[in-house]
Each structure stands twice: as structure tokens, then as C-alpha cells.
Design a protein around this motif. Structure first.
Motif, PDB file in Angstrom:
ATOM      1  N   GLU A  51       0.825  -1.203   0.000  1.00  0.00           N
ATOM      2  CA  GLU A  51       0.000   0.000   0.000  1.00  0.00           C
ATOM      3  C   GLU A  51       0.865   1.261   0.000  1.00  0.00           C
ATOM      4  OE1 GLU A  51      -2.837  -0.062   3.168  1.00  0.00           O
ATOM      5  OE2 GLU A  51      -3.579  -2.042   2.601  1.00  0.00           O
ATOM      6  N   PRO A  52       0.341   2.365  -0.539  1.00  0.00           N
ATOM      7  CA  PRO A  52       1.092   3.626  -0.514  1.00  0.00           C
ATOM      8  C   PRO A  52       1.541   3.966   0.906  1.00  0.00           C
ATOM      9  CG  PRO A  52      -0.819   3.847  -1.916  1.00  0.00           C
ATOM     10  CD  PRO A  52      -0.947   2.512  -1.227  1.00  0.00           C
ATOM     11  N   GLY A  53       2.780   4.462   1.033  1.00  0.00           N
ATOM     12  CA  GLY A  53       3.333   4.872   2.316  1.00  0.00           C
ATOM     13  C   GLY A  53       3.931   3.752   3.150  1.00  0.00           C
ATOM     14  N   THR A  54       3.835   2.494   2.710  1.00  0.00           N
ATOM     15  CA  THR A  54       4.339   1.361   3.489  1.00  0.00           C
ATOM     16  C   THR A  54       5.858   1.381   3.579  1.00  0.00           C
ATOM     17  OG1 THR A  54       2.465  -0.013   2.814  1.00  0.00           O
ATOM     18  CG2 THR A  54       4.412  -1.168   3.621  1.00  0.00           C
ATOM     19  N   LEU A  55       6.388   1.137   4.778  1.00  0.00           N
ATOM     20  CA  LEU A  55       7.823   0.968   4.988  1.00  0.00           C
ATOM     21  C   LEU A  55       8.179  -0.495   4.758  1.00  0.00           C
ATOM     22  CD1 LEU A  55       8.365   3.033   8.253  1.00  0.00           C
ATOM     23  CD2 LEU A  55       9.191   3.598   5.967  1.00  0.00           C
ATOM     24  N   PHE A  56       9.344  -0.739   4.129  1.00  0.00           N
ATOM     25  CA  PHE A  56       9.736  -2.120   3.860  1.00  0.00           C
ATOM     26  C   PHE A  56      11.241  -2.204   3.634  1.00  0.00           C
ATOM     27  CE2 PHE A  56       9.067  -0.223  -0.256  1.00  0.00           C
ATOM     28  CZ  PHE A  56       9.993  -0.811  -1.108  1.00  0.00           C
ATOM     29  N   ASP A  57      11.748  -3.417   3.718  1.00  0.00           N
ATOM     30  CA  ASP A  57      13.118  -3.732   3.302  1.00  0.00           C
ATOM     31  C   ASP A  57      13.006  -4.515   2.002  1.00  0.00           C
ATOM     32  OD1 ASP A  57      13.965  -2.592   5.660  1.00  0.00           O
ATOM     33  OD2 ASP A  57      14.622  -4.467   6.578  1.00  0.00           O
ATOM     34  N   LEU A  58      14.053  -4.479   1.225  1.00  0.00           N
ATOM     35  CA  LEU A  58      14.078  -5.200  -0.043  1.00  0.00           C
ATOM     36  C   LEU A  58      15.350  -6.021  -0.112  1.00  0.00           C
ATOM     37  CD1 LEU A  58      12.994  -5.742  -2.929  1.00  0.00           C
ATOM     38  CD2 LEU A  58      14.295  -3.729  -3.655  1.00  0.00           C
ATOM     39  N   GLU A  59      15.202  -7.315  -0.342  1.00  0.00           N
ATOM     40  CA  GLU A  59      16.345  -8.193  -0.558  1.00  0.00           C
ATOM     41  C   GLU A  59      16.433  -8.516  -2.037  1.00  0.00           C
ATOM     42  OE1 GLU A  59      15.962 -11.616   1.991  1.00  0.00           O
ATOM     43  OE2 GLU A  59      16.788 -10.507   3.687  1.00  0.00           O
ATOM     44  N   ILE A  60      17.597  -8.269  -2.616  1.00  0.00           N
ATOM     45  CA  ILE A  60      17.784  -8.570  -4.032  1.00  0.00           C
ATOM     46  C   ILE A  60      18.944  -9.544  -4.193  1.00  0.00           C
ATOM     47  CG2 ILE A  60      16.804  -6.355  -4.750  1.00  0.00           C
ATOM     48  CD1 ILE A  60      19.590  -5.381  -5.382  1.00  0.00           C
ATOM     49  N   ASP A  61      18.753 -10.464  -5.094  1.00  0.00           N
ATOM     50  CA  ASP A  61      19.774 -11.451  -5.436  1.00  0.00           C
ATOM     51  C   ASP A  61      20.064 -11.343  -6.919  1.00  0.00           C
ATOM     52  OD1 ASP A  61      20.167 -13.016  -2.916  1.00  0.00           O
ATOM     53  OD2 ASP A  61      18.005 -13.296  -3.152  1.00  0.00           O
ATOM     54  N   TRP A  62      21.320 -11.567  -7.284  1.00  0.00           N
ATOM     55  CA  TRP A  62      21.704 -11.628  -8.680  1.00  0.00           C
ATOM     56  C   TRP A  62      22.962 -12.471  -8.786  1.00  0.00           C
ATOM     57  CZ3 TRP A  62      23.495  -7.717  -5.686  1.00  0.00           C
ATOM     58  CH2 TRP A  62      24.777  -7.246  -5.878  1.00  0.00           C
ATOM     59  N   HIS A  63      23.329 -12.787  -9.992  1.00  0.00           N
ATOM     60  CA  HIS A  63      24.558 -13.555 -10.229  1.00  0.00           C
ATOM     61  C   HIS A  63      25.506 -12.708 -11.056  1.00  0.00           C
ATOM     62  CE1 HIS A  63      22.002 -16.885  -8.988  1.00  0.00           C
ATOM     63  NE2 HIS A  63      23.134 -17.465  -8.629  1.00  0.00           N
ATOM     64  N   GLN A  64      26.728 -12.655 -10.603  1.00  0.00           N
ATOM     65  CA  GLN A  64      27.769 -11.930 -11.305  1.00  0.00           C
ATOM     66  C   GLN A  64      28.780 -12.972 -11.780  1.00  0.00           C
ATOM     67  OE1 GLN A  64      29.642  -9.064  -8.806  1.00  0.00           O
ATOM     68  NE2 GLN A  64      30.758  -8.112 -10.470  1.00  0.00           N
ATOM     69  N   ASP A  65      28.733 -13.277 -13.068  1.00  0.00           N
ATOM     70  CA  ASP A  65      29.586 -14.312 -13.645  1.00  0.00           C
ATOM     71  C   ASP A  65      29.493 -15.601 -12.822  1.00  0.00           C
ATOM     72  OD1 ASP A  65      31.299 -15.276 -15.622  1.00  0.00           O
ATOM     73  OD2 ASP A  65      33.079 -14.779 -14.446  1.00  0.00           O
ATOM     74  N   LYS A  66      28.252 -16.020 -12.541  1.00  0.00           N
ATOM     75  CA  LYS A  66      27.919 -17.259 -11.816  1.00  0.00           C
ATOM     76  C   LYS A  66      28.209 -17.206 -10.324  1.00  0.00           C
ATOM     77  CE  LYS A  66      28.232 -19.878 -15.979  1.00  0.00           C
ATOM     78  NZ  LYS A  66      28.853 -20.852 -16.782  1.00  0.00           N
ATOM     79  N   THR A  67      28.642 -16.058  -9.794  1.00  0.00           N
ATOM     80  CA  THR A  67      28.822 -15.896  -8.356  1.00  0.00           C
ATOM     81  C   THR A  67      27.557 -15.257  -7.787  1.00  0.00           C
ATOM     82  OG1 THR A  67      31.205 -15.608  -8.600  1.00  0.00           O
ATOM     83  CG2 THR A  67      30.212 -14.794  -6.553  1.00  0.00           C
ATOM     84  N   ALA A  68      26.949 -15.905  -6.789  1.00  0.00           N
ATOM     85  CA  ALA A  68      25.726 -15.386  -6.176  1.00  0.00           C
ATOM     86  C   ALA A  68      26.032 -14.127  -5.377  1.00  0.00           C
ATOM     87  CB  ALA A  68      25.101 -16.441  -5.280  1.00  0.00           C
ATOM     88  N   ARG A  69      25.201 -13.113  -5.553  1.00  0.00           N
ATOM     89  CA  ARG A  69      25.319 -11.850  -4.811  1.00  0.00           C
ATOM     90  C   ARG A  69      23.983 -11.567  -4.130  1.00  0.00           C
ATOM     91  NH1 ARG A  69      30.667 -11.373  -4.767  1.00  0.00           N
ATOM     92  NH2 ARG A  69      31.555 -10.973  -6.809  1.00  0.00           N
ATOM     93  N   HIS A  70      24.050 -10.891  -2.998  1.00  0.00           N
ATOM     94  CA  HIS A  70      22.845 -10.594  -2.223  1.00  0.00           C
ATOM     95  C   HIS A  70      22.999  -9.221  -1.573  1.00  0.00           C
ATOM     96  CE1 HIS A  70      19.420 -11.356   0.465  1.00  0.00           C
ATOM     97  NE2 HIS A  70      20.155 -10.772   1.382  1.00  0.00           N
ATOM     98  N   LEU A  71      21.943  -8.434  -1.634  1.00  0.00           N
ATOM     99  CA  LEU A  71      21.909  -7.128  -0.971  1.00  0.00           C
ATOM    100  C   LEU A  71      20.581  -6.962  -0.251  1.00  0.00           C
ATOM    101  CD1 LEU A  71      23.166  -4.816  -3.862  1.00  0.00           C
ATOM    102  CD2 LEU A  71      24.464  -5.512  -1.856  1.00  0.00           C
ATOM    103  N   ARG A  72      20.594  -6.156   0.783  1.00  0.00           N
ATOM    104  CA  ARG A  72      19.349  -5.806   1.476  1.00  0.00           C
ATOM    105  C   ARG A  72      19.296  -4.294   1.630  1.00  0.00           C
ATOM    106  NH1 ARG A  72      16.320  -8.888   6.246  1.00  0.00           N
ATOM    107  NH2 ARG A  72      14.733  -7.328   6.701  1.00  0.00           N
ATOM    108  N   PHE A  73      18.266  -3.717   1.038  1.00  0.00           N
ATOM    109  CA  PHE A  73      17.993  -2.290   1.194  1.00  0.00           C
ATOM    110  C   PHE A  73      17.056  -2.165   2.390  1.00  0.00           C
ATOM    111  CE2 PHE A  73      19.304  -2.520  -3.145  1.00  0.00           C
ATOM    112  CZ  PHE A  73      19.801  -1.275  -3.487  1.00  0.00           C
TER     113      PHE A  73
END
Length: 191
Positions: A158-180
Motif C-alpha cells: 500500500e502507498p506509504g508502506t515501509l519495507f526492506d528489499l532483498e535482491i539477489d543476482w549472479h555476477q559471472d555465476k557468483t551469487a550476490r545478495h543485498l538488502r535495502f
């Protein structure tokens, strides 16, 4: 083997903690809109809030009727830009990303295929559905060195909601993870 798994988990945790420290949070004093920007491991992620009114106007201009566009306008839309500034490929799959509302548990993003089922059920005109597909960030994408792309991503909050975001991707087959941490959906207001 166990020490390798522990080392890999520690590496991901350290990347996530180090990356969070490098998140640039901006606030436009004129519009009140916020953005979160991170450059880590040669990749760049930018998340810009979109007001529900911006999303309404954008999709109405592409053939959606007012009632059809309301659901997406209120689904916490961000304009996302991803850049690959490395010398190796980067692979993203948005179905691997997770939203964590301030008072809730991990949940997936609402992806383009989910919306297309809704548009089919509502019998949205085909040209509008094509415009929608091309407006959203692709669910799966490979970025060669120097590539970048942008598109809308819906977090189904919903509009105005606070949240964290976890994103995963692969960089040349190496798993990467970030949390905003501490992201926020734009409020439902006019500029």
C-alpha cells in the motif's frame, strides 16, 4: 565442506552489511519523492519512488481505462535502473527478490506475468497489455559489461508502506545478495 558453506554465508552477510552502508538515500525537497541508490560489486541499482498519480497518468496514456489502472497505481511502483559496470555478465531474476514489510514476512514482488493474468481476466485491450509489458522491468535479464536497463517494478504494498528489499543476482555465476533497509512506498498524493 561445512567450512566452505559457512565462509560463503559469511561473505554474503558481509557484502549485505557493507552494501547497506553504501546505500545513498535521496529526498527531493520539491516533490518529496525519495530514491535509494547502491553501487556494489560493479553493479548499480537505483530505486526511484513513483507517485500513484504518476502511474495512473502513465498507463491511462497507454490505453488503460481508469478502473483498470487503479490496482497497479496503488501497488507501490518504483522506477528501477540497473547497470553493469563490471567486465563480466550479470544475471537478474526478479522472482528471486523479496519484499519485507515493516510488520510482515518475506513475500515476492508482483511480476509482469501476474499482472498479465489480471489484465486478461479484466479483458484489457491487447495494445495496452503490450505497453504494460514494455514498461515493466524484465523479470529475467542478462547484462553484458556496460549494459543497463530501466523499468517499473511493483512491490504490491500500500502507498506509504515501509519495507526492506532483498535482491539477489549472479555476477559471472557468483551469487550476490543485498538488502535495502528502510525503503518506503510513495504516498497517494498529488504534486
Amino acid at each position: 565442506m561445512a567450512s566452505h558453506a559457512i565462509g560463503a554465508a559469511l561473505g554474503v552477510a558481509l557484502l549485505s552489511a557493507a552494501a547497506q552502508a553504501g546505500v545513498e538515500h535521496t529526498h527531493d525537497p520539491e516533490t518529496g519523492l525519495e530514491a535509494w541508490i547502491l553501487r556494489a560489486e560493479g553493479a548499480s541499482f537505483t530505486f526511484n519512488q513513483r507517485l500513484p498519480d504518476q502511474t495512473r497518468a502513465y498507463f491511462q496514456g497507454r490505453g488503460f481505462r481508469s478502473g483498470e489502472v487503479e490496482a497497479v497505481a496503488l501497488a507501490c511502483v518504483f522506477q528501477v535502473t540497473v547497470r553493469n559496470d563490471t567486465d563480466v555478465p550479470i544475471d537478474l531474476d526478479l522472482s528471486d527478490w523479496r519484499v519485507i514489510p515493516a510488520r510482515g514476512s518475506h513475500r515476492p514482488l508482483r511480476l509482469e506475468a501476474d499482472w498479465q493474468q489480471e489484465w486478461q481476466r479484466l479483458q484489457v485491450a491487447q495494445p495496452a497489455r503490450v505497453a504494460f509489458r514494455w514498461s515493466l522491468f524484465p523479470t529475467r535479464q542478462s547484462f553484458q559489461p556496460g549494459d543497463w536497463n530501466m523499468g517499473m517494478v511493483t512491490f504490491d504494498l500500500e502507498p506509504g508502506t515501509l519495507f526492506d528489499l532483498e535482491i539477489d543476482w549472479h555476477q559471472d555465476k557468483t551469487a550476490r545478495h543485498l538488502r535495502f533497509q528502510g525503503m518506503r512506498c510513495a504516498p497517494d498524493r498529488q504534486l
